[in-house]
Design a protein around this motif. Structure first.
Motif, short mmCIF file in Angstrom:
data_model
loop_
_atom_site.label_atom_id
_atom_site.label_comp_id
_atom_site.label_asym_id
_atom_site.label_seq_id
_atom_site.Cartn_x
_atom_site.Cartn_y
_atom_site.Cartn_z
N GLY A 34 0.83 -1.20 0.00
CA GLY A 34 0.00 0.00 0.00
C GLY A 34 0.86 1.25 0.00
N GLU A 56 -0.01 4.04 0.88
CA GLU A 56 -0.32 4.91 2.03
C GLU A 56 0.17 4.33 3.35
N ASP A 67 2.63 0.39 -3.93
CA ASP A 67 1.84 -0.22 -5.01
C ASP A 67 2.54 -0.01 -6.35
N GLY A 109 -3.33 -6.24 1.72
CA GLY A 109 -3.63 -5.15 0.80
C GLY A 109 -3.43 -5.59 -0.63
N GLY A 110 -3.95 -4.74 -1.52
CA GLY A 110 -3.66 -4.95 -2.93
C GLY A 110 -4.30 -6.16 -3.58
MG MG Z 1 -3.94 -1.02 -0.96
#
Ligand code: MG
Ligand code: AMP
Length: 409
Positions: A183, A185, A226, A248-249
């Protein structure tokens, strides 16, 4: 979409047992036994006394009562660890718990039923022949299987292992579980926050703790932005893991790259993407490695989804890999203390509940905020309440199935 029951079946069907290793007994608590434990001798190895008292011949105490006690002459002693003298007719040998039964004796009279005076013992009751004698091999026989492979080693198992003279024991290895956090963020602990859009990770460390709690070996591989190169680079570093978790992702967003790159870099054979559960829908599951013996879980980034997916899918798989016979968290029925309703019912929902035991029943109270981003819901919960597909409303007093993730009730 794949149902929960189908997804867990696919996962478990594709999960293979990991190898064995030999460890010291004192390191074995909580591990899973990878060998049968065989008795090296009879237990007890010989007849011995279950009481402190007097070893006698039954024929010498026939008819003994309070008013008409049997009177026997004291001779010698049988202490635990000693070889006692032979018992002759008309005599009694003082004996202690665990001490061998003297040859010639067939009954032990506990001290409480006797009185000693001038080297004589007065016996006030006729006990049955064989009383207070623990029989040779009464617990187990040499060659018996005492514990089967696959059992979790608790203090009782440690005791048995020690009693059959095993300073070391074969257990299943702890799988190495790599964790990659993705991520743009997401920041690790201690990284300075410079923008409002940045999020401090929780998943990296909650997953780490969950892996540890399951008895496996977590390894934080790193944080990937990412970006293709970054993700590929981290995946390269995951090659020697037994199980890889990414967080994530994996949802449909533009930057959801993980599921494509695991195929490319690790040759992951993806078995499914997306399960009809809430939270945790975009879960990816795959196998990889030379013999497809390694597992891959692409876990969604929402903190609650990450924890829930671990509890209901990753933990049972790790446990199966580690040889546990029981792979699922304790599950039972509890009574809802509040009404519950939802707008759509196309997924099985795992709601965060706090379970209490009162007056012979378990009660489940749903946590107020059920969003998959609300980690405080997990902090306030000790279980997950299952709301089945097609169920829109439940009423206070209805029973629901609860999967416990800890047993502090
Ligand atoms: Mg993400
Ligand atoms: P994603 O699965 O990448 O689409 O992320 C879903 C949501 O979870 C987003 O709001 C992310 O910011 C959040 N998230 C992703 N990874 C983490 C993490 N490691 N710790 C806390 N929140 C995360």
């Amino acid at each position: 979409m794949l149902r929960y029951e189908e997804a867990i079946e696919i996962i478990l069907k594709n999960t293979k047992l990991i190898g064995k290793e030999k460890i010291f007994l004192n390191d074995a608590l909580g591990r899973v036994l990878a060998e049968d434990v065989i008795a090296d001798r009879d237990n007890p190895p010989a007849d011995n006394s279950g009481m402190d008292g007097f070893a006698v011949r039954h024929e010498d105490i026939l008819g003994a009562t309070e008013d008409n006690p049997a009177v026997l002459t004291l001779y010698g002693e049988s202490k635990a660890g000693d070889l006692p003298p032979k018992l002759e007719k008309g005599y009694a040998i003082p004996i202690y718990t665990g001490a061998l039964i003297p040859q010639g004796a067939d009954t032990v009279i506990q001290k409480e039923l006797t009185k000693v005076e001038n080297s004589k013992v007065y016996i006030f009751k006729e006990l049955k022949k064989g009383s207070n004698i623990r029989q040779k091999a009464g617990d187990y026989k040499k060659g018996d299987i005492l514990i089967k492979s696959g059992k979790t080693i608790r203090p009782a198992e440690i005791g048995i292992l020690s009693s059959v003279n095993k300073p070391t024991v074969y257990v299943y290895q702890k799988p190495k579980v790599g964790i990659i956090t993705t991520g743009d963020e997401i920041l690790d602990i201690a990284e300075p926050i410079t923008k409002e859009s940045q999020i401090r990770t929780s998943n990296t460390y909650s997953l780490y703790a969950q892996v540890l709690q399951t008895g496996a070996q977590p390894v934080i591989i790193g944080f990937a932005k990412d970006k293709p190169e970054d993700i590929k680079d981290k995946l390269e570093s995951a090659k020697n893991c037994d199980v890889l978790l990414t967080t994530g992702g994996v949802s449909v967003g533009e930057y959801d790259l993980v599921k494509d790159f695991v195929k490319e870099i690790l040759k992951v054979n993806v078995h499914f993407w997306k399960v009809a559960i809430k939270p945790g829908k975009p879960l990816v599951f795959g196998t990889w490695g030379e013999k497809d013996e390694k597992l891959f879980f692409g876990i969604p980034g929402n903190p609650v989804a990450s924890m829930v997916v671990f509890e209901i899918f990753v933990k049972p798989a790790l446990k199966k890999m580690m040889g546990y016979q029981k792979v699922f968290n304790p599950t039972f029925e509890a009574i809802l203390t509040e009404d519950f309703s939802r707008k759509s019912a196309d997924r099985m929902e795992f709601i965060r509940v706090s379970v209490e035991y009162k007056d012979g029943n378990f009660f489940a109270t749903p946590f107020g905020k059920q969003g998959s981003n609300i980690l405080t819901g997990m902090v306030n919960a000790n279980g997950l309440g299952l709301i089945d597909i097609d169920v829109y409303n439940l009423q206070k007093g209805d029973k629901i199935k609860v999967v416990m993730f800890d047993l502090e009730i």
